[in-house]
Design a protein around this motif. Sequence first.
Motif, PDB file in Angstrom:
ATOM      1  N   TRP A 123      41.791  36.910  40.513  1.00  0.00           N
ATOM      2  CA  TRP A 123      42.275  37.993  40.185  1.00  0.00           C
ATOM      3  C   TRP A 123      40.731  38.727  39.635  1.00  0.00           C
ATOM      4  CZ3 TRP A 123      42.524  39.312  34.747  1.00  0.00           C
ATOM      5  CH2 TRP A 123      42.994  40.528  34.612  1.00  0.00           C
ATOM      6  N   CYS A 124      39.873  37.349  38.750  1.00  0.00           N
ATOM      7  CA  CYS A 124      38.703  37.715  37.702  1.00  0.00           C
ATOM      8  C   CYS A 124      37.829  38.238  38.784  1.00  0.00           C
ATOM      9  CB  CYS A 124      38.550  36.741  36.807  1.00  0.00           C
ATOM     10  SG  CYS A 124      39.357  36.328  35.207  1.00  0.00           S
ATOM     11  N   VAL A 183      44.208  46.552  35.424  1.00  0.00           N
ATOM     12  CA  VAL A 183      42.601  46.104  35.306  1.00  0.00           C
ATOM     13  C   VAL A 183      42.054  46.384  34.393  1.00  0.00           C
ATOM     14  CG1 VAL A 183      40.928  47.784  35.538  1.00  0.00           C
ATOM     15  CG2 VAL A 183      42.432  46.968  37.451  1.00  0.00           C
ATOM     16  N   ALA A 184      40.991  45.754  33.139  1.00  0.00           N
ATOM     17  CA  ALA A 184      39.830  46.063  32.174  1.00  0.00           C
ATOM     18  C   ALA A 184      39.791  47.114  31.998  1.00  0.00           C
ATOM     19  CB  ALA A 184      39.078  44.729  33.008  1.00  0.00           C
ATOM     20  N   GLN A 220      37.878  39.888  41.279  1.00  0.00           N
ATOM     21  CA  GLN A 220      38.725  41.258  41.852  1.00  0.00           C
ATOM     22  C   GLN A 220      38.304  41.871  40.393  1.00  0.00           C
ATOM     23  OE1 GLN A 220      42.296  40.654  43.088  1.00  0.00           O
ATOM     24  NE2 GLN A 220      41.833  40.634  44.788  1.00  0.00           N
ATOM     25  N   GLN A 221      38.548  41.146  39.229  1.00  0.00           N
ATOM     26  CA  GLN A 221      38.446  43.389  38.006  1.00  0.00           C
ATOM     27  C   GLN A 221      36.342  43.096  37.872  1.00  0.00           C
ATOM     28  OE1 GLN A 221      41.359  44.687  36.246  1.00  0.00           O
ATOM     29  NE2 GLN A 221      41.605  43.731  38.254  1.00  0.00           N
ATOM     30  N   HIS A 269      34.084  38.424  32.744  1.00  0.00           N
ATOM     31  CA  HIS A 269      35.248  37.536  33.448  1.00  0.00           C
ATOM     32  C   HIS A 269      34.867  36.528  34.640  1.00  0.00           C
ATOM     33  CE1 HIS A 269      38.243  41.464  32.564  1.00  0.00           C
ATOM     34  NE2 HIS A 269      38.814  40.943  33.652  1.00  0.00           N
ATOM     35  N   LEU A 300      42.153  41.008  27.038  1.00  0.00           N
ATOM     36  CA  LEU A 300      41.801  41.180  27.615  1.00  0.00           C
ATOM     37  C   LEU A 300      40.770  42.615  26.558  1.00  0.00           C
ATOM     38  CD1 LEU A 300      42.735  43.279  31.020  1.00  0.00           C
ATOM     39  CD2 LEU A 300      41.132  41.641  30.909  1.00  0.00           C
TER      40      LEU A 300
END
Length: 302
Positions: free
Chosen positions: A230-231, A298-299, A233-234, A198, A153
């Motif tokens: 997941w990406c 989380v990023a 969502q981020q 993302h 990240l």
Amino acid sequence: MTSTDLVARPHVLERARTAVEPLLRAALEELPGETREVVEHGLARQDFSTAALVLLSAEAFGDADVAPVALAMEFAHLHEQLHADLAVLGSARQAFGADRVVSAADALLSLAFARLTKPEVMILNVALMSVVDGYVQEIGMDERDDADMSEYLGVAAAKHSSITAAACELGALAAGASASQAGHLRQFGDDVGMARKHVDDALAPHSGRRTLPVVAAMVAGITVAGGRKWCEQQAGLLLARALNHLRQCGPRAGAAQELTGLAGEITTARRAPVVPAQASAEPHSEGRSTTLPAACPVATSS
């Protein structure tokens, strides 16, 4: 109400192109023919969202003419894109060869710096050093098997959000924003850049490269499809955080609305449509979870 009041403003990306077009044409005339050919090839693939971020960040605080800054940052973004093209044997490298692409990327930086003041050059330099640092770290991590998600990240932030962060900061400062306001716009751009990264990786074909969905799958023991989820969502979380920074800087209402729309358009609005799962879609997914554990962070912005 006059007839002109009923005409909607052109889309912000169209306005950005129109604003920088005269300066862009003049700048391209400064380049040798072979270099200009490579640059024009790259520009044909640009959406001019970096220039648009500069223009809207300025409009958020005043009426300054920031077209030279917008063009400079678009050139800086294309510089980074050409180096990315080299790394993956992209269309520019295939069409023109590595040497011509490198020369064109270097020329773009010269064009960018020539259109900025000394303080603006310093801000762009910091962003470019971050991009370089990201590439260096990435090379080292590709040779390791123990790199964790936070490292990936961090590299993604260095490579993909530094330019958008600088674009927003420079636009705000050029229009008279305070240091605090410009800082919030910088954070806005940083989060938007990471959200776009993302989404880009979620949409990219699975080629075996260590994109964010692939890394998420490796770390969490899930499918790549789960990593893509997941990406996405981020990206939503990053966009929400970006919009919070935008609200905190107290921008003009019209510019804030357009920045909000542009941020969504280049990030979460591009997510792939939901497709019903197929039994054969993930041949290695038997018995594996499709939810990324909370251990994957989380990023965070750089």
